[in-house]
Design an enzyme around this catalytic site. Structure first.
Site, PDB file in Angstrom:
ATOM      1  CD  GLU A  50     -23.720  -3.333  32.484  1.00  0.00           C
ATOM      2  OE1 GLU A  50     -23.796  -3.996  33.618  1.00  0.00           O
ATOM      3  OE2 GLU A  50     -23.003  -2.624  32.207  1.00  0.00           O
ATOM      4  CE  LYS A 123     -21.535  -5.821  36.240  1.00  0.00           C
ATOM      5  NZ  LYS A 123     -22.141  -4.538  35.708  1.00  0.00           N
ATOM      6  CB  CYS A 160     -20.156  -4.256  32.334  1.00  0.00           C
ATOM      7  SG  CYS A 160     -19.649  -2.617  32.428  1.00  0.00           S
TER       8      CYS A 160
END
Length: 302
Positions: A50, A123, A160
């Site tokens: 990331e 995300k 994540c």
């Protein structure tokens, strides 16, 4: 009658975990070199961690750090697309996307083996915790949970904090993802006790192996390594624990990295999901007629 043989279709995957500096060009050069090493070792799919172009800047809230963001397409996609096309590999990258003035995302971009942009994922779950002040920088994604079709398969890309949400993994699975991939930047507060640090890391591994089992899919998680100081000096910074790993559709570990820089190479049997889902048909037995309450924040009227 003999059972029909299951045809194996192996895919070699590289997870590139590394430490980052505050020099963007230096980081990109390091990553590019590691991608070439992975391709030389036979990898056809290469997963980056990331926000790999910079230090993890979300430890503080600083408006000047929005200067790190870039458009997509932009400089990084140009560089990594050219590399993907040159080497004939698929690259999963992770960028700080500038969508418009004042509108930014934490975005994974997939570059196909012909050098084209296969797709992107923004995300969805954005944390806001000490040392991880991501809500200051990132708008939640608006592209949904849609797998990205590539020359090596249909990739379910998440990022994540999405790792902790079974709903995200399930929706990618229901949309036809052939694997789940998580670029990651997660680590410890150095002041935490060692047993607490180990509990956190084991929880991180366990929940993702659970996503593999529940959906009958391989899972790939690529994390960064190294200690990064808090620029504000208000905390002891973050020690990223590495430990990138891949597991198969029954949660079986296929490879685990350590705490240092490493190209972790694993072989995925892309036919195993079909075999596993025949003996564990979780998708068949889901009681979708009884799941409406999953759209509620909390069920407090019982």
């Amino acid at each position: 009658m003999k059972p029909m043989p299951v045809i194996r279709k192996n895919l070699k995957v590289a997870l590139i975990q590394h430490a980052c500096s505050d020099d963007r060009d230096q980081n990109v050069a390091l990553i590019s070199d590691k991608i070439e090493q992975a391709q030389s070792a036979g990898a056809k799919l290469i997963v980056l961690q990331e926000l790999h172009n910079s230090l993890y800047f979300c430890q503080t809230e600083e408006t000047r750090l929005f200067d790190l963001a870039e458009p997509i397409p932009g400089p990084s996609t140009d560089q990594f697309s050219a590399l993907a096309g040159k080497l004939g590999v698929v690259i999963v990258s992770s960028l700080f996307e500038k969508r418009a003035a004042g509108l930014y995302h934490n975005t994974a971009v997939v570059l196909d083996a012909d050098g084209s942009i296969a797709g992107r994922y923004r995300k969805m779950h954005i944390p806001d915790d000490p040392g991880f002040y991501e809500k200051f920088y990132f708008t939640p994604g608006d592209l949904g949970f849609k797998p990205i079709q590539t020359s090596v398969g249909k990739l379910g890309i998440l990022v994540c904090w999405d790792q902790w949400y079974p709903e995200a993994a399930r929706l990618m699975s229901l949309a036809g993802a052939e694997m789940l991939i998580y670029p990651t930047a997660i680590g410890w507060d150095p002041n935490d006790a060692e047993d607490e640090q180990q509990r956190q890391r084991e929880a991180w591994v366990t929940v993702q192996r659970g996503h593999a089992v529940a959906n009958g899919l391989p899972v790939i998680a690529c994390n960064r390594v190294g200690h990064e100081a808090d620029p504000s000096g208000h905390s002891a910074g973050i020690t990223f624990w590495g430990h990138s790993f891949a597991c198969g559709p029954q949660g079986e570990l296929l490879g685990v990295a350590g705490k240092s820089e490493e190209n972790l190479l694993v072989d995925l049997d892309m036919a195993r999901s079909e075999s596993v889902r025949r003996i564990w048909p979780f998708l068949r037995d889901r009681r979708i007629d009884s799941f409406a309450d999953l759209q509620r924040r909390y069920i407090d009227d019982i």
